[in-house]
Design a protein around this motif. Structure first.
Motif, mmCIF file in Angstrom:
data_model
loop_
_atom_site.group_PDB
_atom_site.id
_atom_site.type_symbol
_atom_site.label_atom_id
_atom_site.label_comp_id
_atom_site.label_asym_id
_atom_site.label_seq_id
_atom_site.Cartn_x
_atom_site.Cartn_y
_atom_site.Cartn_z
ATOM 1 N N HIS A 252 1.096 -1.175 0.054
ATOM 2 C CA HIS A 252 -0.124 0.011 0.000
ATOM 3 C C HIS A 252 0.880 1.239 -0.037
ATOM 4 N N HIS A 301 -7.049 -2.418 4.191
ATOM 5 C CA HIS A 301 -8.235 -2.409 3.391
ATOM 6 C C HIS A 301 -8.312 -3.361 2.046
ATOM 7 N N HIS A 302 -7.079 -3.990 1.882
ATOM 8 C CA HIS A 302 -6.851 -4.909 0.937
ATOM 9 C C HIS A 302 -7.220 -6.391 1.416
#
Ligand code: HEM
Ligand code: CU
Length: 539
Positions: A252, A301-302
């Protein structure tokens, strides 16, 4: 502009010819080598993208078989990220322009700099030659376990990929140390924090992120190599999440490693081409650093479908939405700079406007996916593919071309053909949106990413056909750029400062001499060249 005389140290250097390049420790030559290398990898990964799009143009196509398809998107993603975008922005533009913009004669550790380049090139060649000769990974650029374990990927291709990425990580970590020390200790006298150019702020923040994030990925890669070859069991059994945490802890932030330098470029170009100072300079700097810090707080969030504790998921949903705030601050500052400016609508500014228009769309679909319920719906669909291409292509690639048109004259001493530049911009802008906008709808209609083909009758035909046509339009526009670059040697002479720039690189010849500055400049504001022009009476 005042200046200070410091004698130029003599370097024992191979002067000219091939050896002059192979043995160079000059940050500018190293920067050019990074740019040429990255651009070549961009073409290679672009050809892979065209094959992917051909295969998906219509249902049940047989351009490539499913295994080759998996290998193609794995390599396309890996090369675009690790061998094109990051080395182009950080290794290419960072190397060439950070020392020039801070009034230094080179980076802090020139030999280490050369080492970083050669290890990057070596790793890239290992990965690509492996690919050409059939030693291919097919576990996607994310190399999720268990796909990447020995049971699912038994061939050497996976090991080559892992070792390649480990070497790339070493190259980029060393590069980051070099940038941080250079920016910290080699700035021209008078260049206080608020006078550091925006691109340099962005590069320093990026280097900080590389330094913090890369070792975690490198550790994960080593652990996986050990699992595959030495019977360790870091990621086997129920440790699937461990890989995802370690991978996204790097990957990220890697998104910001690819976008912050591009944002820095845009922050340099927009004021020059609007003939105005950057609106809210301090807010832009603070937002840059905040994005760098917050970039480390969002990786889960992945993993909204990976079975993470819902309370933790909600925390990461919140942090992901928060990071849109400093990003929004920057967008407003760029718009406010453009607002009421006397715009010089040449290709560099057009590319920046392309960046703004497309990056904002990618940002918005990003915030949408921060929402856990929405993400669970679109996860692993073409909506995600649309989103990250809006960020990475619409953001980073438009930024890269903006930089090439803006700084190309400084590097080569010649001006690009403006007409071809405009053709390049418009065709790429149209081609890009035609390729990637329909993918949002394909995703919402349920088309999963990473599928080698699909049956007719699901309503995916038109979107896929349009997308493939768009991809060829992008390829055509890049061809125009290549022609433009080849024509450069006959281009108009650029002079030192063709755009009436603000920053120190425009005070030296184009191309700059090896030592950059005969005398070290002193700096009295955030726009030293603007000051110098104001002092020189117009004739
Ligand atoms: C030249 C125009 C490009 C086209 C036509 C294109 C097309 C595609 C397509 C269709 C996929 C999905 C494959 C699948 O899921 O089956 C894909 C995946 C991907 N692309 Fe691109 N792309 C382009 C440029 C880029 C750029 C510039 C970047 C990054 C800087 C990039 C990064 C990626 C990544 C990371 C993936 C995911 C690979 C994976 O699933 O492991 N692409 N691309
Ligand atoms: Cu992310």
């Amino acid at each position: 502009m005042a200046s200070i005389s410091i004698p130029i140290p003599l370097r024992d250097r191979a002067k000219s010819g091939v050896l002059g390049w192979l043995a160079t420790v000059d940050h500018k030559k190293i920067g050019i080598m990074y740019m040429v290398m990255s651009f070549s990898f961009f073409i290679a990964a672009g050809v892979m993208a065209l094959l992917i799009r051909l295969q998906l143009a219509a249902p049940n196509m047989q351009v490539v078989d499913p295994n080759t398809y998996n290998q193609l998107f794995t390599m396309h993603g890996s090369v675009m990220i690790f061998l094109f975008t990051i080395p182009m922005l950080v290794g290419g533009f960072g190397n060439y322009f950070v020392p020039l913009m801070i009034g230094a004669r080179d980076v802090a550790f020139p030999r280490l700099n050369a080492f970083s380049f050669w290890i990057t090139l070596g790793a890239g060649l290992v990965m690509l030659i492996g690919f050409v000769f059939g030693a291919r990974s097919d576990a996607a650029w994310t190399a999720y376990v268990p796909y990447s374990t020995k049971s699912f990927s038994p061939t050497i291709g996976m090991d080559i990929w892992l070792i390649g990425v480990i070497l790339l990580g070493i190259g980029s970590t060393l590069g980051a140390v070099n940038f941080l020390v250079t920016v910290y200790s080699m700035r021209a006298p008078g260049m206080t924090a608020w006078r550091i150019p925006m691109f340099v702020w962005a590069m320093a923040t990026t280097a900080g992120m590389v330094l913090l994030a890369t070792p975690v990925l490198t550790a994960a890669l080593f652990m996986l190599v050990a699992d595959r070859n030495f019977n360790t069991q870091f990621f086997t059994a129920n440790r699937v999440q461990l890989w995802q945490h370690m991978f996204w802890f790097y990957s990220h932030p890697a998104v910001y490693i690819m976008i912050l330098p591009a944002m820095g470029i845009v922050s340099e170009i927009i004021p020059v081409f609007s003939r105005k100072p950057l609106f809210g300079l301090r807010a832009v700097v603070i937002s840059t650093v905040l994005i760098g810090l917050l970039g480390f707080t969002t990786w889960v969030h992945h993993m909204f479908v990976s079975g993470v504790d819902p309370a933790i998921e909600r925390f990461f949903m919140f942090t992901t939405m928060v990071i849109a705030v400093p990003t929004g601050v920057k967008v407003f500052n760029w718009l406010a700079t453009l607002w009421g400016g006397s715009l010089n609508l040449k290709t560099p500014l057009l590319m920046c406007i392309g960046f703004l228009a497309t990056f904002v769309i990618g940002g918005i679909s990003g915030v949408m996916q921060a929402s856990i319920p929405l993400d669970q719906y679109v996860h692993n669909s073409y909506f995600v593919v649309a989103h990250f291409h809006y960020v990475l292509f619409g953001g980073s690639v438009f930024g890269i071309f903006a930089a090439l048109y803006y700084w190309g004259p400084k590097i080569t001493g010649r001006m690009f053909d403006e007409k071809l530049g405009k053709w390049h911009f418009w065709l790429m802008m149209i081609g890009f949106n035609v390729t990637f906008f329909p993918m949002h709808f394909l995703g919402l209609q349920g088309m999963p990413r990473r599928i080698a083909t699909y049956d007719p009758g699901r309503g995916w035909e038109l979107g896929n056909l349009v997308s493939t046509l768009g991809a060829f339009l992008i390829a055509f526009s890049v061809l125009i750029f290549i022609i433009n670059a080849l024509k450069l040697r006959h281009g108009e002479r650029a002079g030192d400062d063709p755009w009436e720039g603000n920053t120190l690189e425009w005070s030296v010849a184009s191309p700059p001499p090896e030592y950059n500055f005969l005398e070290i400049p002193t700096v009295e504001s955030d726009r030293p060249l603007f000051d110098a022009r104001m002092r020189t009476p117009h004739i």
